[in-house]
Design a protein around this motif. Structure first.
Motif, PDB file in Angstrom:
ATOM      1  N   ILE A 108      85.125  42.717  79.220  1.00 42.26           N
ATOM      2  CA  ILE A 108      85.665  42.321  77.907  1.00 42.26           C
ATOM      3  C   ILE A 108      84.792  41.218  77.319  1.00 42.26           C
ATOM      4  N   GLY A 109      84.441  40.242  78.145  1.00 43.23           N
ATOM      5  CA  GLY A 109      83.553  39.173  77.694  1.00 43.23           C
ATOM      6  C   GLY A 109      82.190  39.697  77.276  1.00 43.23           C
ATOM      7  N   ILE A 110      81.668  40.675  78.012  1.00 41.34           N
ATOM      8  CA  ILE A 110      80.364  41.255  77.684  1.00 41.34           C
ATOM      9  C   ILE A 110      80.423  41.978  76.343  1.00 41.34           C
ATOM     10  N   VAL A 111      81.483  42.729  76.105  1.00 39.96           N
ATOM     11  CA  VAL A 111      81.618  43.451  74.832  1.00 39.96           C
ATOM     12  C   VAL A 111      81.716  42.460  73.669  1.00 39.96           C
ATOM     13  N   LEU A 112      82.509  41.397  73.843  1.00 44.60           N
ATOM     14  CA  LEU A 112      82.623  40.388  72.781  1.00 44.60           C
ATOM     15  C   LEU A 112      81.284  39.689  72.540  1.00 44.60           C
ATOM     16  N   GLN A 113      80.552  39.405  73.609  1.00 40.23           N
ATOM     17  CA  GLN A 113      79.236  38.784  73.462  1.00 40.23           C
ATOM     18  C   GLN A 113      78.273  39.731  72.759  1.00 40.23           C
ATOM     19  N   LEU A 114      78.347  41.003  73.088  1.00 44.33           N
ATOM     20  CA  LEU A 114      77.484  42.002  72.456  1.00 44.33           C
ATOM     21  C   LEU A 114      77.774  42.103  70.956  1.00 44.33           C
ATOM     22  N   ILE A 115      79.034  42.020  70.585  1.00 45.15           N
ATOM     23  CA  ILE A 115      79.391  42.031  69.157  1.00 45.15           C
ATOM     24  C   ILE A 115      78.779  40.828  68.455  1.00 45.15           C
ATOM     25  N   GLY A 116      78.840  39.664  69.087  1.00 43.80           N
ATOM     26  CA  GLY A 116      78.231  38.466  68.506  1.00 43.80           C
ATOM     27  C   GLY A 116      76.720  38.593  68.379  1.00 43.80           C
ATOM     28  N   VAL A 117      76.073  39.159  69.386  1.00 42.79           N
ATOM     29  CA  VAL A 117      74.617  39.350  69.350  1.00 42.79           C
ATOM     30  C   VAL A 117      74.235  40.293  68.219  1.00 42.79           C
ATOM     31  N   VAL A 118      74.977  41.378  68.082  1.00 52.66           N
ATOM     32  CA  VAL A 118      74.679  42.339  67.011  1.00 52.66           C
ATOM     33  C   VAL A 118      74.887  41.692  65.645  1.00 52.66           C
ATOM     34  N   ALA A 119      75.952  40.912  65.496  1.00 47.18           N
ATOM     35  CA  ALA A 119      76.207  40.244  64.210  1.00 47.18           C
ATOM     36  C   ALA A 119      75.079  39.273  63.861  1.00 47.18           C
ATOM     37  N   MET A 120      74.635  38.497  64.847  1.00 51.00           N
ATOM     38  CA  MET A 120      73.527  37.567  64.582  1.00 51.00           C
ATOM     39  C   MET A 120      72.237  38.322  64.290  1.00 51.00           C
ATOM     40  N   ALA A 121      72.015  39.418  65.006  1.00 48.18           N
ATOM     41  CA  ALA A 121      70.803  40.206  64.789  1.00 48.18           C
ATOM     42  C   ALA A 121      70.806  40.847  63.402  1.00 48.18           C
ATOM     43  N   LEU A 122      71.972  41.215  62.891  1.00 44.80           N
ATOM     44  CA  LEU A 122      72.046  41.780  61.540  1.00 44.80           C
ATOM     45  C   LEU A 122      71.930  40.702  60.463  1.00 44.80           C
ATOM     46  N   PHE A 123      72.409  39.496  60.756  1.00 46.00           N
ATOM     47  CA  PHE A 123      72.383  38.414  59.781  1.00 46.00           C
ATOM     48  C   PHE A 123      71.011  37.755  59.684  1.00 46.00           C
ATOM     49  N   LEU A 124      70.245  37.767  60.759  1.00 48.75           N
ATOM     50  CA  LEU A 124      68.955  37.081  60.791  1.00 48.75           C
ATOM     51  C   LEU A 124      67.950  37.608  59.767  1.00 48.75           C
ATOM     52  N   PRO A 125      67.819  38.919  59.566  1.00 49.60           N
ATOM     53  CA  PRO A 125      66.870  39.380  58.535  1.00 49.60           C
ATOM     54  C   PRO A 125      67.253  38.939  57.115  1.00 49.60           C
ATOM     55  N   LEU A 126      68.544  38.752  56.879  1.00 50.82           N
ATOM     56  CA  LEU A 126      68.964  38.272  55.563  1.00 50.82           C
ATOM     57  C   LEU A 126      68.423  36.877  55.282  1.00 50.82           C
ATOM     58  N   MET A 127      68.312  36.068  56.327  1.00 51.89           N
ATOM     59  CA  MET A 127      67.832  34.697  56.153  1.00 51.89           C
ATOM     60  C   MET A 127      66.364  34.676  55.715  1.00 51.89           C
ATOM     61  N   GLY A 128      65.633  35.709  56.034  1.00 48.87           N
ATOM     62  CA  GLY A 128      64.227  35.774  55.631  1.00 48.87           C
ATOM     63  C   GLY A 128      64.019  36.435  54.278  1.00 48.87           C
ATOM     64  N   ASN A 129      65.037  37.044  53.731  1.00 52.05           N
ATOM     65  CA  ASN A 129      64.963  37.735  52.447  1.00 52.05           C
ATOM     66  C   ASN A 129      64.949  36.700  51.319  1.00 52.05           C
ATOM     67  N   SER A 130      63.955  36.773  50.456  1.00 54.19           N
ATOM     68  CA  SER A 130      63.810  35.770  49.386  1.00 54.19           C
ATOM     69  C   SER A 130      64.930  35.881  48.340  1.00 54.19           C
TER      70      SER A 130
END
Length: 169
Positions: A13-35
């Protein structure tokens, strides 16, 4: 062999929740580089507080981007440790418990729900011991019967000696 179902469930359960957080950060990170995204956020910050300059807003976004990058790398490392620990639960429970406690303590600032799940599972792996089923599942052999008879004979002879000894009481 002790069943480790509870520990496995808490770990995964902890691994799945951590994986959701990793995916969310990975999806949000490219937005930070978008001008375009940066310009929109900078404009929004200036509308809310006129004391922000464009340079201040850009610096804040750059710091936020680096924090998200660090958090993503950190979360991936913790996720890998937790996955390794979860796969070791059946084979090496003590090592898996130590790894889960390490992952829980390290991730306590990031996601405290995962931290609690992993720390509880790790403690359970270290503390729980298999039940001692010597009497329930033991197969009695002829040697066991002889040993039992020997004890009975010793007890009987001990009682006979007590009766013969008048000065005991």
């Amino acid at each position: 062999m002790i069943k480790r179902t509870i520990e496995r469930v808490l770990s995964w359960i902890g691994i799945v929740l951590q994986l959701i957080g990793v995916v969310a950060m990975a999806l949000f990170l490219p937005l930070m580089g978008n001008s375009d995204f940066k310009d929109t956020v900078v404009q929004s910050m200036q509308e809310q507080d006129s004391s922000f300059t464009k340079q201040d807003s850009t610096e804040i976004l750059d710091i936020l981007s680096s924090l998200i990058t660090f958090g993503l790398v950190f979360s991936i490392i913790v996720l890998i440790i937790a996955i390794i620990a979860a796969t070791l639960i059946g084979k090496k429970a003590k090592l898996a418990g130590v790894l889960l406690i390490i992952a829980g303590v390290v991730s306590i600032l990031g996601n405290w729900i995962n931290a609690i799940l992993w720390i509880v599972a790790g403690i359970m792996l270290l503390v729980r011991k298999p039940k001692n089923d010597n009497d329930d599942n033991k197969v009695h052999t002829q040697d066991d019967d002889l040993e039992y008879l020997d004890k009975e004979e010793q007890s009987a002879s001990h009682h006979q000696n007590d009766r013969d000894n008048n000065y005991k009481y």
